[in-house]
Design a protein around this motif. Sequence first.
Motif, mmCIF file in Angstrom:
data_model
loop_
_atom_site.group_PDB
_atom_site.id
_atom_site.type_symbol
_atom_site.label_atom_id
_atom_site.label_comp_id
_atom_site.label_asym_id
_atom_site.label_seq_id
_atom_site.Cartn_x
_atom_site.Cartn_y
_atom_site.Cartn_z
ATOM 1 N N ASN A 12 0.854 -1.185 0.000
ATOM 2 C CA ASN A 12 0.000 0.000 0.000
ATOM 3 C C ASN A 12 0.887 1.230 0.000
ATOM 4 O O ASN A 12 1.999 1.214 0.536
ATOM 5 C CB ASN A 12 -0.885 0.055 1.244
ATOM 6 N N ILE A 13 0.354 2.284 -0.574
ATOM 7 C CA ILE A 13 1.041 3.569 -0.557
ATOM 8 C C ILE A 13 0.202 4.515 0.284
ATOM 9 O O ILE A 13 -1.017 4.622 0.092
ATOM 10 C CB ILE A 13 1.207 4.133 -1.981
ATOM 11 N N THR A 25 14.876 15.466 10.803
ATOM 12 C CA THR A 25 13.808 16.198 10.132
ATOM 13 C C THR A 25 12.988 15.231 9.286
ATOM 14 O O THR A 25 13.456 14.144 8.928
ATOM 15 C CB THR A 25 14.385 17.327 9.250
ATOM 16 N N PHE A 26 11.764 15.639 8.994
ATOM 17 C CA PHE A 26 10.832 14.775 8.299
ATOM 18 C C PHE A 26 10.238 15.488 7.095
ATOM 19 O O PHE A 26 10.207 16.715 7.046
ATOM 20 C CB PHE A 26 9.668 14.397 9.234
ATOM 21 N N LYS A 27 9.758 14.691 6.152
ATOM 22 C CA LYS A 27 9.019 15.233 5.023
ATOM 23 C C LYS A 27 7.755 14.395 4.869
ATOM 24 O O LYS A 27 7.809 13.165 4.895
ATOM 25 C CB LYS A 27 9.849 15.167 3.748
ATOM 26 N N THR A 28 6.630 15.076 4.704
ATOM 27 C CA THR A 28 5.381 14.374 4.442
ATOM 28 C C THR A 28 5.387 13.996 2.972
ATOM 29 O O THR A 28 5.512 14.865 2.105
ATOM 30 C CB THR A 28 4.176 15.262 4.795
ATOM 31 N N ARG A 29 5.310 12.696 2.701
ATOM 32 C CA ARG A 29 5.470 12.188 1.341
ATOM 33 C C ARG A 29 4.776 10.834 1.212
ATOM 34 O O ARG A 29 4.485 10.189 2.218
ATOM 35 C CB ARG A 29 6.944 12.027 1.008
ATOM 36 N N PRO A 30 4.585 10.380 -0.017
ATOM 37 C CA PRO A 30 4.090 9.010 -0.182
ATOM 38 C C PRO A 30 5.154 8.020 0.296
ATOM 39 O O PRO A 30 6.357 8.269 0.156
ATOM 40 C CB PRO A 30 3.879 8.881 -1.694
ATOM 41 N N TYR A 61 16.832 3.939 -7.424
ATOM 42 C CA TYR A 61 15.475 4.453 -7.640
ATOM 43 C C TYR A 61 14.732 3.591 -8.658
ATOM 44 O O TYR A 61 15.093 3.577 -9.844
ATOM 45 C CB TYR A 61 15.530 5.902 -8.144
ATOM 46 N N TYR A 62 13.715 2.903 -8.198
ATOM 47 C CA TYR A 62 12.889 2.091 -9.090
ATOM 48 C C TYR A 62 11.784 2.982 -9.677
ATOM 49 O O TYR A 62 10.996 3.573 -8.925
ATOM 50 C CB TYR A 62 12.255 0.905 -8.349
ATOM 51 N N PRO A 63 11.713 3.094 -11.014
ATOM 52 C CA PRO A 63 10.658 3.912 -11.615
ATOM 53 C C PRO A 63 9.324 3.166 -11.597
ATOM 54 O O PRO A 63 9.218 2.071 -12.162
ATOM 55 C CB PRO A 63 11.158 4.119 -13.051
ATOM 56 N N ILE A 64 8.341 3.721 -10.929
ATOM 57 C CA ILE A 64 7.024 3.081 -10.865
ATOM 58 C C ILE A 64 6.376 3.209 -12.242
ATOM 59 O O ILE A 64 6.107 4.315 -12.717
ATOM 60 C CB ILE A 64 6.140 3.719 -9.773
ATOM 61 N N LEU A 72 -0.758 7.812 -7.454
ATOM 62 C CA LEU A 72 0.185 8.937 -7.394
ATOM 63 C C LEU A 72 -0.155 9.977 -8.455
ATOM 64 O O LEU A 72 -0.691 9.645 -9.511
ATOM 65 C CB LEU A 72 1.612 8.410 -7.571
ATOM 66 N N ASP A 73 0.163 11.237 -8.161
ATOM 67 C CA ASP A 73 -0.156 12.352 -9.058
ATOM 68 C C ASP A 73 0.891 12.590 -10.134
ATOM 69 O O ASP A 73 0.612 13.247 -11.128
ATOM 70 C CB ASP A 73 -0.296 13.658 -8.255
ATOM 71 N N LYS A 74 2.111 12.118 -9.903
ATOM 72 C CA LYS A 74 3.225 12.378 -10.822
ATOM 73 C C LYS A 74 4.044 11.113 -10.990
ATOM 74 O O LYS A 74 4.028 10.233 -10.127
ATOM 75 C CB LYS A 74 4.165 13.450 -10.245
ATOM 76 N N ALA A 75 4.809 11.069 -12.078
ATOM 77 C CA ALA A 75 5.760 9.968 -12.249
ATOM 78 C C ALA A 75 6.649 9.917 -11.005
ATOM 79 O O ALA A 75 7.172 10.939 -10.573
ATOM 80 C CB ALA A 75 6.597 10.184 -13.504
#
Length: 120
Positions: A12-13, A25-30, A61-64, A72-75
Motif C-alpha cells: 500500500n502507498i 527532520t521529516f518530510k510528508t510524502r508518499p 530508484y525504481y521507476p514506478i 500517485l499524481d506524478k511519475a
Amino acid sequence: MNNSVNSFHLINIAIADVPYDDGKTFKTRPALLVSIDGQQATVFKITTKYEEKSEAIKKFYYPIEFWREAGLDKASFVDTHMTYTLATEFMLKNPPIGVLTDTDVIKLFNFIKTNQKDSV
C-alpha cells in the motif's frame, strides 16, 4: 492498535512523515509499506525527484511504471537505498492512497534483488 491497521496491506502507498537520512527532520510524502509488525511499519520513501540526483543515487530508484494506477499524481520512484521504520500509529493515521500493481511489485522485487547482487 486502532482498527485502521486492518485496512492496510503490504505494498500500500500512504502519505506519511518519513525522516530524512539525518533522522532529525521529516518530510510528508508518499511511502510504500513493505512490512508491518505491531507498533512498527517499515517503508520505502517514494519521490518524484530523479533528474538532479547523482548516478550513484539513481541506481537505487525504481521507476514506478503504473504510477497513476498506484494513486500517485506524478511519475514517481521508489527509493530502495534504505528502509525507514515509522511508528504504526503515525503511518496509519492517513488511509492508503493506492497500491502498486502486480507488475510493479514483481519489477520492484527483481530491481531490489539485482541491486543487492550488484552491490555485494
